[in-house]
Scaffold this motif. Structure first.
Motif, PDB file in Angstrom:
ATOM      1  N   PHE A  44      44.862  57.533 -35.453  1.00 29.73           N
ATOM      2  CA  PHE A  44      44.040  58.220 -36.463  1.00 29.73           C
ATOM      3  C   PHE A  44      42.980  57.276 -37.056  1.00 29.73           C
ATOM      4  CE2 PHE A  44      47.425  56.206 -38.823  1.00 29.73           C
ATOM      5  CZ  PHE A  44      46.817  55.762 -39.981  1.00 29.73           C
ATOM      6  N   ILE A  45      43.258  55.957 -37.053  1.00 21.81           N
ATOM      7  CA  ILE A  45      42.266  55.009 -37.570  1.00 21.81           C
ATOM      8  C   ILE A  45      41.001  55.053 -36.719  1.00 21.81           C
ATOM      9  CG2 ILE A  45      41.809  52.570 -38.029  1.00 21.81           C
ATOM     10  CD1 ILE A  45      44.783  52.169 -38.465  1.00 21.81           C
ATOM     11  N   TRP A  46      41.183  55.089 -35.419  1.00 19.19           N
ATOM     12  CA  TRP A  46      40.035  55.114 -34.502  1.00 19.19           C
ATOM     13  C   TRP A  46      39.310  56.462 -34.562  1.00 19.19           C
ATOM     14  CZ3 TRP A  46      38.438  50.778 -32.082  1.00 19.19           C
ATOM     15  CH2 TRP A  46      39.340  49.699 -32.054  1.00 19.19           C
ATOM     16  N   ARG A  47      40.073  57.556 -34.761  1.00 20.66           N
ATOM     17  CA  ARG A  47      39.403  58.849 -34.876  1.00 20.66           C
ATOM     18  C   ARG A  47      38.523  58.894 -36.128  1.00 20.66           C
ATOM     19  NH1 ARG A  47      44.451  60.847 -32.965  1.00 20.66           N
ATOM     20  NH2 ARG A  47      45.150  61.258 -35.106  1.00 20.66           N
ATOM     21  N   ASN A  53      48.062  43.944 -33.029  1.00 14.87           N
ATOM     22  CA  ASN A  53      49.271  44.762 -33.002  1.00 14.87           C
ATOM     23  C   ASN A  53      49.149  45.976 -33.918  1.00 14.87           C
ATOM     24  OD1 ASN A  53      50.435  42.937 -31.231  1.00 14.87           O
ATOM     25  ND2 ASN A  53      51.396  41.741 -32.874  1.00 14.87           N
ATOM     26  N   LEU A  54      48.469  45.780 -35.037  1.00 18.18           N
ATOM     27  CA  LEU A  54      48.332  46.879 -35.991  1.00 18.18           C
ATOM     28  C   LEU A  54      47.382  47.950 -35.491  1.00 18.18           C
ATOM     29  CD1 LEU A  54      48.898  48.063 -38.819  1.00 18.18           C
ATOM     30  CD2 LEU A  54      46.985  46.688 -39.658  1.00 18.18           C
ATOM     31  N   LEU A  55      46.231  47.528 -34.950  1.00 22.00           N
ATOM     32  CA  LEU A  55      45.194  48.491 -34.581  1.00 22.00           C
ATOM     33  C   LEU A  55      45.394  49.103 -33.208  1.00 22.00           C
ATOM     34  CD1 LEU A  55      42.087  46.572 -35.942  1.00 22.00           C
ATOM     35  CD2 LEU A  55      43.104  48.624 -36.909  1.00 22.00           C
ATOM     36  N   MET A  56      46.196  48.479 -32.362  1.00 18.32           N
ATOM     37  CA  MET A  56      46.372  48.982 -31.009  1.00 18.32           C
ATOM     38  C   MET A  56      47.641  49.818 -30.829  1.00 18.32           C
ATOM     39  SD  MET A  56      43.673  48.205 -29.581  1.00 18.32           S
ATOM     40  CE  MET A  56      42.281  47.096 -29.700  1.00 18.32           C
ATOM     41  N   ARG A  57      48.313  50.136 -31.907  1.00 21.51           N
ATOM     42  CA  ARG A  57      49.482  51.014 -31.817  1.00 21.51           C
ATOM     43  C   ARG A  57      49.045  52.462 -31.620  1.00 21.51           C
ATOM     44  NH1 ARG A  57      52.924  48.857 -37.027  1.00 21.51           N
ATOM     45  NH2 ARG A  57      53.409  46.743 -36.243  1.00 21.51           N
ATOM     46  N   PRO A 106      33.690  51.778 -35.057  1.00 22.10           N
ATOM     47  CA  PRO A 106      34.515  51.324 -33.919  1.00 22.10           C
ATOM     48  C   PRO A 106      34.255  49.878 -33.517  1.00 22.10           C
ATOM     49  CG  PRO A 106      33.742  53.548 -33.514  1.00 22.10           C
ATOM     50  CD  PRO A 106      33.084  53.101 -34.778  1.00 22.10           C
ATOM     51  N   LEU A 107      33.010  49.477 -33.490  1.00 22.47           N
ATOM     52  CA  LEU A 107      32.718  48.105 -33.084  1.00 22.47           C
ATOM     53  C   LEU A 107      33.299  47.104 -34.089  1.00 22.47           C
ATOM     54  CD1 LEU A 107      31.338  46.316 -31.014  1.00 22.47           C
ATOM     55  CD2 LEU A 107      29.237  46.459 -32.345  1.00 22.47           C
ATOM     56  N   ASP A 108      33.285  47.457 -35.368  1.00 17.96           N
ATOM     57  CA  ASP A 108      33.872  46.581 -36.382  1.00 17.96           C
ATOM     58  C   ASP A 108      35.385  46.493 -36.207  1.00 17.96           C
ATOM     59  OD1 ASP A 108      31.334  46.262 -37.498  1.00 17.96           O
ATOM     60  OD2 ASP A 108      31.570  48.071 -38.698  1.00 17.96           O
ATOM     61  N   LEU A 109      36.014  47.633 -35.909  1.00 19.47           N
ATOM     62  CA  LEU A 109      37.460  47.616 -35.681  1.00 19.47           C
ATOM     63  C   LEU A 109      37.811  46.785 -34.451  1.00 19.47           C
ATOM     64  CD1 LEU A 109      38.523  51.315 -36.411  1.00 19.47           C
ATOM     65  CD2 LEU A 109      38.967  49.296 -37.802  1.00 19.47           C
ATOM     66  N   LEU A 110      37.011  46.923 -33.407  1.00 17.16           N
ATOM     67  CA  LEU A 110      37.277  46.160 -32.192  1.00 17.16           C
ATOM     68  C   LEU A 110      37.140  44.658 -32.454  1.00 17.16           C
ATOM     69  CD1 LEU A 110      37.911  46.255 -29.184  1.00 17.16           C
ATOM     70  CD2 LEU A 110      35.458  46.414 -28.744  1.00 17.16           C
ATOM     71  N   SER A 111      36.136  44.282 -33.205  1.00 15.26           N
ATOM     72  CA  SER A 111      35.966  42.859 -33.542  1.00 15.26           C
ATOM     73  C   SER A 111      37.117  42.365 -34.404  1.00 15.26           C
ATOM     74  CB  SER A 111      34.641  42.650 -34.280  1.00 15.26           C
ATOM     75  OG  SER A 111      33.550  43.051 -33.479  1.00 15.26           O
ATOM     76  N   LEU A 112      37.586  43.207 -35.324  1.00 16.20           N
ATOM     77  CA  LEU A 112      38.709  42.822 -36.182  1.00 16.20           C
ATOM     78  C   LEU A 112      39.990  42.678 -35.380  1.00 16.20           C
ATOM     79  CD1 LEU A 112      39.452  42.268 -39.132  1.00 16.20           C
ATOM     80  CD2 LEU A 112      39.988  44.699 -39.377  1.00 16.20           C
ATOM     81  N   ALA A 113      40.164  43.552 -34.415  1.00 11.34           N
ATOM     82  CA  ALA A 113      41.375  43.484 -33.591  1.00 11.34           C
ATOM     83  C   ALA A 113      41.424  42.219 -32.746  1.00 11.34           C
ATOM     84  CB  ALA A 113      41.462  44.715 -32.690  1.00 11.34           C
ATOM     85  N   ARG A 114      40.293  41.600 -32.502  1.00 16.56           N
ATOM     86  CA  ARG A 114      40.244  40.392 -31.679  1.00 16.56           C
ATOM     87  C   ARG A 114      40.372  39.108 -32.498  1.00 16.56           C
ATOM     88  NH1 ARG A 114      35.141  42.312 -27.849  1.00 16.56           N
ATOM     89  NH2 ARG A 114      36.350  43.686 -26.476  1.00 16.56           N
ATOM     90  N   THR A 161      47.206  58.001 -23.865  1.00 19.58           N
ATOM     91  CA  THR A 161      47.796  57.262 -22.743  1.00 19.58           C
ATOM     92  C   THR A 161      47.161  55.888 -22.645  1.00 19.58           C
ATOM     93  OG1 THR A 161      46.190  58.109 -21.165  1.00 19.58           O
ATOM     94  CG2 THR A 161      48.175  59.392 -21.443  1.00 19.58           C
ATOM     95  N   GLU A 162      47.739  54.993 -21.851  1.00 16.51           N
ATOM     96  CA  GLU A 162      47.212  53.659 -21.637  1.00 16.51           C
ATOM     97  C   GLU A 162      46.319  53.647 -20.409  1.00 16.51           C
ATOM     98  OE1 GLU A 162      50.501  51.103 -21.292  1.00 16.51           O
ATOM     99  OE2 GLU A 162      51.108  51.250 -23.390  1.00 16.51           O
ATOM    100  N   MET A 163      45.583  52.590 -20.252  1.00 15.78           N
ATOM    101  CA  MET A 163      44.730  52.436 -19.072  1.00 15.78           C
ATOM    102  C   MET A 163      45.590  52.331 -17.824  1.00 15.78           C
ATOM    103  SD  MET A 163      41.608  52.463 -20.100  1.00 15.78           S
ATOM    104  CE  MET A 163      40.782  51.785 -18.686  1.00 15.78           C
ATOM    105  N   ILE A 164      45.154  52.992 -16.733  1.00 16.06           N
ATOM    106  CA  ILE A 164      45.889  52.940 -15.472  1.00 16.06           C
ATOM    107  C   ILE A 164      45.574  51.631 -14.771  1.00 16.06           C
ATOM    108  CG2 ILE A 164      46.214  54.034 -13.231  1.00 16.06           C
ATOM    109  CD1 ILE A 164      45.466  56.667 -14.494  1.00 16.06           C
ATOM    110  N   GLN A 165      46.569  50.873 -14.442  1.00 13.93           N
ATOM    111  CA  GLN A 165      46.398  49.604 -13.772  1.00 13.93           C
ATOM    112  C   GLN A 165      46.263  49.808 -12.270  1.00 13.93           C
ATOM    113  OE1 GLN A 165      45.997  46.941 -15.560  1.00 13.93           O
ATOM    114  NE2 GLN A 165      46.382  48.073 -17.464  1.00 13.93           N
TER     115      GLN A 165
END
Length: 555
Positions: free
Chosen positions: A89-92, A80-84, A65-73, A111-115
């Motif tokens: 399933f990629i994150w799972r 756009n690809l990783l946050m859809r 997960p930490l590698d994916l998060l760094s890649l997404a940034r 769901t998305e984060m509640i603002q």
């Protein structure tokens, strides 16, 4: 058939500007034929988003997960690809690579984060509901909060377990590293140092306590470091266990030499060095540092004592040179003294530590410059050389002589001129025979307490350093003048005078009784004040008025 024109060769020449049209066409042609560099080569990951999704998903399946998060940034394309939501399933799959990682809560799975604005809208919506509906919404909210807290606690427990496991892993690596290094050190012959200093202390070296596994590259780098470190540990062990015991033997031999000079070669120096300097003289140092199998006793130092007169003369010559440099640097501009600098009344020193006032011989014999820090002989911030030096100093009770003085020549010139004497030629003996007595108008306006000119010079120095001479300051100034002086020390007249030999009065009596066997001790016969070149003030017992009536602007 002619070969086609190569435009890249044409670019090497400056275009001919025969006319404006020809010039313009030539530049355009050059620009059109200019090779184009692809920007894609600048970054190694820039083409990844354009790859086949199957290939990317296969790659992402090996990332945590930490590698994916760094890649997404790294770029918008990856974000756009990783946050859809469709790619959850990629994150799972990524979370499944982390052992015992708590499952993601429901509100974060789909769901998305509640603002903050949504919370405000929820609050407004509650205002339009009846009590039953509000109760239901509140219960659902509490349930969601409990779930979030439970998940947070689970994450906290998981993180604690991960940290504990990592700590245990590092501890095992560190202990394994220490064990290997200790075996190597013992094989190399450093076991006596390990036994003396203890492995607990030696293993605190950064090259030993490191938590990285030992590799061939690391071994090749730290072996010279460990060898140098253990050499220092061996030097310290030898200093503390062998050399210090020999220094203590020398210390007792030196005490005997001072108290019974007839049994040793004579010297013609008025002040002998401290034993800390004697131990550094080469003949004595060679005996101290002789091999461990050599037995060193008191008589072993006798050959070194035979060479002592020349050694002491050389030492005194160096001391006088250092003191002369201090006095010379303190001369006013265009001041040229005449005569022997050692005998001039302007050769006056002030100790930087105790602020005492000295003439030449007293500066040589002063023991304040022998002081050193009373902390441990193994100070944490000390260098190796400083540690070894401290070990020797502690065994001898002192450090070698050092010129921790400053000159007070300018003040002495003023005082000597006030006595109508020429400071360039006035000697101590001449001033003692011709100068009149002094008294301080600030401290003793009645003029009953008079001082020798030497004491007046010292008194004047204390006044000038405190700038406290004004109306109503008499009591405060007197207390300051008295408080700056350390306890009075005395020297034995039955012993040779040496640096730092001064003792307190209560210790002087014991010394004369134990060392010289005299039980009826008298001042002036058996001992005198250590600084006896500056007589104390004398208070007259009759009302005779001022002894020296001319007011001195410097007093």
């Amino acid at each position: 058939m002619t070969s086609p024109k190569r435009h890249h060769l044409h670019l090497m020449k400056r275009p001919k500007y025969e006319d404006a049209q020809g010039s313009e066409s030539s530049l355009v042609e050059d620009q059109d034929t200019k090779p184009v560099r692809s920007r894609a080569r600048r970054g190694g990951l820039s083409l990844l988003p354009t790859m086949s999704l199957d290939v990317l998903f296969e790659i992402f399946g090996f990332l945590k997960p930490l590698d994916l998060l760094s890649l997404a940034r790294t770029s918008k394309a990856f974000r756009n690809l990783l946050m859809r939501k469709s790619n959850a399933f990629i994150w799972r799959a990524s979370r499944s690579l982390v052992p015992n990682l708590p499952e993601c809560p429901l509100d974060l799975r789909f769901t998305e984060m509640i603002q903050t604005s949504q919370y405000e809208a929820l609050s407004l919506r509650l205002n339009g509901l009846d009590c039953a509906e509000q109760t239901l919404v509140i219960e659902e909210t509490k349930k969601a909060v409990r779930a979030i807290r439970e998940h947070a606690d689970a994450c906290k427990a998981w993180l604690s377990g991960v940290n504990r496991a990592r700590s245990d892993e590092l501890h095992q690596i560190r202990e394994s590293r220490k064990r290997v290094i200790k075996e190597w050190l013992e094989t190399e012959g450093w076991k006596p140092e390990i036994d003396y200093h203890t492995w607990w202390k030696i293993s605190k070296h950064r090259a030993i306590k490191d938590s990285r596994p030992l590799t061939t590259r690391i071994w090749s780098r730290i072996r010279p470091i460990l060898t140098e470190y253990m050499s220092e540990m061996r030097t310290i062990r030898m200093e503390e266990t062998l050399y210090n015991s020999r220094r203590r033997i020398l210390l007792q031999a030196w005490i005997d030499f001072l108290s019974e000079p007839a049994s040793f070669p004579n010297t013609d120096v008025d002040v002998l060095p401290h034993v800390a300097d004697v131990a550094r003289f080469k003949p004595f140092d060679d005996i101290i540092r002789s091999p461990a199998h050599v037995v060193v006793e008191r008589d072993t130092f006798l050959p070194a004592f035979v060479a002592l007169p020349n050694l002491v003369r050389n030492w005194r010559r160096q001391v006088d040179q250092q003191l002369a440099a201090i006095i010379t640097n303190g001369y006013p501009k265009e001041y040229v003294p005449a005569g022997d600098i050692h005998q001039l009344a302007t050769s006056v020193f002030v100790c930087n530590s105790c602020e005492q006032f000295f003439f030449w011989i007293d500066a040589v014999a002063h023991n304040c410059n022998l002081d050193f820090s009373k902390g441990s002989s193994k100070e944490k911030n000390d260098s190796f050389k400083e540690q070894v030096t401290r070990i020797a100093y502690y065994s001898l009770g002192s450090s070698p002589w050092s010129p921790k003085f400053r000159s007070s020549t300018v003040l002495a010139i003023h005082v000597i001129r006030s006595c109508y004497q020429d400071p360039r030629t006035a000697t101590l003996a001449h001033m003692d025979n011709t100068s009149g007595p002094f008294y301080c108008f600030a401290c003793h306006p009645d003029g009953k307490t008079i001082m020798h000119w030497r004491k007046g010079l010292e008194h004047n120095h204390l006044h000038n350093n405190r700038d406290q001479v004004f109306e109503g300051s008499k009591s405060r100034l007197q207390s300051q003048l008295l408080s700056v002086r350390p306890p009075r020390t005395y020297r034995c007249l039955l012993c040779r005078r040496s640096v730092g030999a001064g003792r307190l009065l209560r210790n002087m009596t014991c010394h004369i009784e134990e060392q010289h066997g005299i039980f009826s001790v008298r001042e002036g016969t058996h001992y005198v004040k250590e600084i006896d070149s500056i007589p104390d003030p004398i208070t007259l017992s009759w009302d005779s008025g001022p002894i020296w009536s001319e007011q001195n602007p410097y007093l």
